[in-house]
Scaffold this motif. Structure first.
Motif, PDB file in Angstrom:
ATOM      1  N   UNK A  70      13.086   2.791  -3.708  1.00  0.00           N
ATOM      2  CA  UNK A  70      14.388   3.342  -4.101  1.00  0.00           C
ATOM      3  C   UNK A  70      15.221   2.337  -4.875  1.00  0.00           C
ATOM      4  N   UNK A  71      15.132   1.054  -4.516  1.00  0.00           N
ATOM      5  CA  UNK A  71      15.987   0.034  -5.124  1.00  0.00           C
ATOM      6  C   UNK A  71      15.245  -0.911  -6.069  1.00  0.00           C
ATOM      7  N   UNK A  72      13.976  -0.691  -6.275  1.00  0.00           N
ATOM      8  CA  UNK A  72      13.234  -1.543  -7.197  1.00  0.00           C
ATOM      9  C   UNK A  72      12.996  -2.939  -6.664  1.00  0.00           C
ATOM     10  N   UNK A  73      12.828  -3.068  -5.348  1.00  0.00           N
ATOM     11  CA  UNK A  73      12.527  -4.367  -4.764  1.00  0.00           C
ATOM     12  C   UNK A  73      11.076  -4.731  -5.065  1.00  0.00           C
TER      13      UNK A  73
ATOM     14  N   UNK B 246       9.006   0.107   2.581  1.00  0.00           N
ATOM     15  CA  UNK B 246       8.450   0.653   1.337  1.00  0.00           C
ATOM     16  C   UNK B 246       9.422   1.631   0.679  1.00  0.00           C
ATOM     17  N   UNK B 247      10.080   2.454   1.488  1.00  0.00           N
ATOM     18  CA  UNK B 247      11.065   3.396   0.941  1.00  0.00           C
ATOM     19  C   UNK B 247      12.200   2.641   0.257  1.00  0.00           C
ATOM     20  N   UNK B 248      12.685   1.585   0.914  1.00  0.00           N
ATOM     21  CA  UNK B 248      13.773   0.789   0.334  1.00  0.00           C
ATOM     22  C   UNK B 248      13.329   0.127  -0.956  1.00  0.00           C
TER      23      UNK B 248
ATOM     24  N   UNK C 189       6.706   2.711  11.294  1.00  0.00           N
ATOM     25  CA  UNK C 189       8.043   3.162  10.918  1.00  0.00           C
ATOM     26  C   UNK C 189       8.772   2.099  10.108  1.00  0.00           C
ATOM     27  N   UNK C 190       8.734   0.853  10.573  1.00  0.00           N
ATOM     28  CA  UNK C 190       9.423  -0.227   9.860  1.00  0.00           C
ATOM     29  C   UNK C 190       8.800  -0.458   8.491  1.00  0.00           C
ATOM     30  N   UNK C 191       7.490  -0.499   8.432  1.00  0.00           N
ATOM     31  CA  UNK C 191       6.812  -0.741   7.157  1.00  0.00           C
ATOM     32  C   UNK C 191       7.078   0.385   6.162  1.00  0.00           C
ATOM     33  N   UNK C 192       7.145   1.618   6.662  1.00  0.00           N
ATOM     34  CA  UNK C 192       7.461   2.745   5.783  1.00  0.00           C
ATOM     35  C   UNK C 192       8.892   2.646   5.288  1.00  0.00           C
TER      36      UNK C 192
ATOM     37  N   UNK D 282       0.835  -1.207   0.000  1.00  0.00           N
ATOM     38  CA  UNK D 282       0.000   0.000   0.000  1.00  0.00           C
ATOM     39  C   UNK D 282       0.866   1.252   0.000  1.00  0.00           C
ATOM     40  N   UNK D 283       1.968   1.217   0.728  1.00  0.00           N
ATOM     41  CA  UNK D 283       2.850   2.387   0.800  1.00  0.00           C
ATOM     42  C   UNK D 283       3.701   2.526  -0.455  1.00  0.00           C
TER      43      UNK D 283
END
Length: 901
Positions: free
Chosen positions: A598-601, A593-595, A587-590, A354-355
């Motif tokens: 940013x890295x195309x995971x 999602x940021x990672x 915080x962890x889930x965000x 979702x994020x």
């Protein structure tokens, strides 16, 4: 240490030292904590303190009280326990010796104060109970994080106990102390393996009746049924012993409270949460060896967090890093103790998805999280009476974001549960935030005694006390005008000096002319000067008394207000805990999602089957360092394909990186993160095992090969069909024949049991198992491009690409040349290699059944020095007659029989 001429203060000292013989005693005297006798001589050099002597030649060292945290941090790191004896009475009120008490015992597992803890690090303490006396006895364990109040119970067998403790970041282990005082052997093995502090406690603390009493008293209940626990549960014995220890170290009496000098309120363990039993089936187990080998928490080379998997999520916010201390600790737990239930993993993936799809929502949640302070640990300090003004203002400011978080999690189905939880506590916490904001200044002092915590208008007495301090000159000017008017003496002065205090001064002429008016206005002569008279009035005396008490009065009023405010906060520790948990998860889930963004995971497809399929997977840490230079690789294991892959190829070509990245992708998926791959299908995994790298344990008398075999034995004894096994170079620590034989048998065993297994090896003979164990084993190799260089020296390029099939050689001599080994050495090595080459011409036969097994199975043929072989080389058949040749053959045959015995 006894002294017949002890002062009252030293009598206190000896009493405290007797009560805490295993501790360094910090004894508060004025502005210093003093250390005496052996404590001083031992500790002073390590803390950089000046060692002196007091009367009678007693060694003495003093530590300034305001630097206590610095000294405690150093001593705990050095393995010391520290007892702190504070002045619990105002010296001004003391009639004789100042009353003192030991207010805290600081140990590795009981750190609470902000200055002693790394906000992103977990620090837990555990107590263990073995259910019988055998070495293989199951263990029941209670674990607490004192700074946040977390309390959990679990069971473990003796072989996995150390792994369970390692995954929880235990820094101190309590055990029932036997008569000898030393830890029992099975406990000592755990302490040695984890290199943590062990603390023996009286055996009666672990008895069922006493432990049950401690637990029931702590949580003010009459039964454990409400916690889902049974009275006879061995883990309750561990919990009871642990609670007694926490009460002792935090100086909390049987009533559950303790008073401390300067404490804002009575200290309690009210923040300690009811015990929760953990189900091992609810997570994917990663043992201590794998945590280290995969560099989950820290790197192997230098022990740094940067460069580890956890380090990826502690970096810059918005680029995959957590924003809050609570999130940083939770991401460590999720990575070291990944989830093992499909519904838990899927729920996390849903929220990350979702994020990822709504970056505006992710950014707004991240923005709301960033200012939130460490509510969990502040709540712990509130309960223990150690919160500071900045803690309280920080918690108020943090709670003010609950409304915004409620808004952001609304209308997003994946966050429905967290939205509901936040809404449920909003009505309790928002008024607290509003009260703190209304009463406290935005930038409070670090310590309450510095004053200036509360705003003007909060308390009239405080405002008056402050005005007396800041507006004394204005009051004096107004008073001077007033009394001049009343006495009709325009030249009258109101002044102050340190000797006589405040006074009304009249010239001698004014004093004579004033006459009866002085008595009428209650002016009493205070001092006669050459040309003037000084008087005091009741009003001025009252003002003088008020001003002299103003500072202490303001401090006392602020302490009273602060105590009321913190008492109100302490009433809502449960809601604060729920808020901190919700914030940590968001915080962890965000960060996940940021990672991923940013890295195309990508989101992995999680199944209940046994397959593991990765497309263009990457190593999460190396990808960060190498950017676009990293070569991705795919893999298919299990399901309809072979579950075990043998990987051959040159040194430095990337075999170890590949097998580690498969383990890390699997781990990340189970933690709830997206994974560095183009696509991934991952069957639920119950355990991740690794045996990589060369290590020894010389302090335990174990060689590198012994450590390798112990770790391999653990894998063979515990790996099941839902496990993932990573093996690198098994058998290299012994002779070639032994190593190859062991590796062969290990591959056979694992292929029969069925865990998904990656086995990197230089034993090329093992690759024949693909045809012998068809459908269970497959060969992979790292591709290399080779050509003839100058002087016919081979040149190679590592392509770092995993391809089907096997590699025919390891290119070890080439790697040695790249490493700078002199050419003369590598040339000679090439010659020796030619003379020692292993022959592969004969097909390797599959081992027979035990009944058919010959005395020794020949896996490959090797030139072995033997006199018969040497003699054969010397024979010149062209010069021998048939009879001579026959006789020579007989002698050779006889010599081999003699050698065989």
């Amino acid at each position: 240490m006894s002294d017949p001429k002890q002062t009252p203060a030293m009598k206190q000292y000896f009493r405290f030292k007797k009560e805490h013989p295993d501790c360094v005693l910090f004894f508060r005297m004025g502005d210093f904590y003093e250390l005496f006798f052996e404590d001083a001589t031992t500790v002073a050099p390590q803390l950089g303190l000046t060692l002196t002597e007091r009367t009678g030649g007693v060694p003495l060292a003093g530590a300034p009280h305001h630097q206590l945290d610095n000294y405690l941090r150093k001593l705990v790191a050095l393995g010391y326990r520290v007892a702190i004896a504070d002045q619990i009475q105002d010296p001004k009120e003391a009639k004789g010796v100042v009353e003192r008490a030991v207010t805290q015992v600081v140990t590795p597992g009981t750190l609470v104060d902000d200055g002693l803890l790394d906000g992103s690090a977990v620090n837990r303490i555990a107590a263990v109970v073995f259910t019988d006396s055998g070495d293989d006895s199951p263990a029941s364990v209670a674990v607490a994080e004192v700074s946040t109040g977390e309390l959990t119970l679990f069971d473990a067998d003796s072989k996995t106990l150390a792994d369970e403790l390692a995954s929880r970041a235990i820094s101190e282990l309590l055990f029932a102390e036997p008569g000898s005082g030393d830890p029992p052997p099975r406990t000592q093995r755990v302490l040695d393996r984890l290199e943590i502090a062990g603390t023996g406690r009286p055996a009666w603390h672990f008895r069922e009746e006493e432990s049950l009493e401690a637990v029931l008293t702590q949580f003010k209940v009459t039964t454990l049924a409400g916690f889902g626990l049974e009275t006879g549960d061995p883990a309750v014995r561990a919990a009871g012993a642990l609670i007694r220890y926490l009460r002792e170290t935090q100086a909390i009496d049987n009533e559950g409270v303790a008073s401390r000098p300067g404490a804002i309120a009575a200290a309690t363990l009210a923040h300690l949460q009811p015990p929760k039993r953990e189900d091992p089936a609810g997570r994917c187990i990663v043992d201590a060896v794998s945590l280290r080998a995969l560099e989950i928490e820290k790197t192997i080379r230098d022990g740094a967090v940067k460069g580890s998997v956890v380090g990826l999520f502690l970096g810059q916010a918005g680029q995959g890093g957590c924003r809050t201390a609570m999130g940083k600790r939770l991401v460590r737990d999720w990575l070291c103790r990944p989830a093992g239930r499909l519904e838990t993993i899927t729920s996390r993936h849903d929220r990350v998805a979702a994020l990822v799809s709504d970056r505006r929502l992710a950014d707004e949640i991240g923005h709301a999280l960033s200012p939130i302070q460490d509510v969990a640990r502040i709540a712990g300090r509130l309960a223990l009476g150690r919160a500071t003004p900045r803690d309280v203002v920080g918690i108020g400011r943090s709670l003010s974001f609950i409304e915004r978080l409620c808004e952001l999690t609304d209308n997003t189905p994946a966050f429905a549960a967290q939205h509901s939880e936040l809404r449920g506590i909003e009505s309790v916490l928002r008024p607290i935030a509003e009260r703190v904001e209304a009463e406290c200044v935005e930038d409070p002092p670090a310590l309450l005694r510095d004053g200036g915590v509360f705003r003007e208008g909060v308390d009239k007495r405080l405002d008056e006390a402050r005005s007396l301090q800041t507006d004394a000159s204005k009051w004096l000017a107004d008073y001077q005008a007033k009394i001049a008017q009343e006495l009709d003496l325009p030249g009258i002065k109101v002044g102050y000096n340190k000797v006589f205090g405040y006074y009304v001064e009249l010239t001698a002429v004014q004093a004579a002319s004033a006459g009866d008016r002085l008595a009428q206005h209650a002016l009493t002569r205070k001092q006669t000067l050459k040309n003037a008279e000084r008087y005091i009035t009741p009003e001025l005396k009252d003002f003088e008394d008020k001003v002299s008490r103003a500072e202490s009065m303001a401090q006392e009023i602020e302490r009273e207000l602060f105590t009321k405010l913190t008492a109100e906060l302490t009433k809502h520790l449960g809601a604060l805990s729920a808020f901190s948990n919700a914030v940590a998860e968001l915080d962890v889930l965000t960060a996940f999602a940021d990672r991923a963004t940013r890295r195309g995971w990508t989101r992995p497809e999680m199944t209940s089957g046994g397959e593991l399929s990765l497309v263009e997977a990457r190593h999460p840490v190396l990808e960060e360092a190498l950017e676009h230079d990293f070569v991705p690789n795919g893999l298919t294991l299990g399901g309809s394909d072979a579950a075990l892959a043998l990987i051959t190829g040159p040194n430095m070509a990337g075999k170890s990186t590949f097998i580690r990245q498969v383990a890390l992708v699997t781990l990340l998926a189970h933690a709830g993160s997206f994974v560095p791959a183009k696509a991934a299908t991952i069957g639920l995994t119950d355990r991740i095992f690794t045996r990589v790298g060369a290590d020894d344990a010389l302090h335990r008398g174990q060689s590198t090969f012994m450590v390798e075999m112990i770790e391999t034995a653990n894998i063979l004894n515990h790996a099941g069909e839902k496990s993932l096994v990573i093996l690198d170079e098994i058998g290299r620590g012994t002779s070639t024949l032994d190593g190859l034989s062991l590796a062969w048998a290990i591959v056979e065993t694992l292929s029969e049991r069925g865990p998904r297994t990656l086995f990197a090896t230089h034993y090329h003979e093992l690759t024949d198992l693909e045809s012998q164990l068809e459908g269970k084993v497959r060969n992979l190799h790292v591709a290399v491009r080779e050509w003839a260089g100058e002087g016919d020296q081979p040149e190679i390029v590592f392509l770092h690409q995993i391809e089907p099939g096997r590699s025919e050689q390891s290119f070890g001599i080439h790697v040695a040349r790249l490493a700078g080994v002199p050419q003369a050495v590598t040339d000679r090595a090439r010659d020796v290699l030619g003379s020692l080459a292993v022959h592969h011409g004969a097909k390797v036969e599959a081992p027979k059944s035990p009944k058919e097994q010959p005395a020794q199975m020949s896996l490959f043929t090797e030139f072995v020095p033997h006199p018969a072989v040497d003699r054969l080389r010397e024979i010149k058949l062209d010069e021998m007659s048939p009879m001579q040749a026959f006789d020579e053959l007989r002698r050779l045959s006889d010599s081999t029989r003699d050698a065989k015995g």
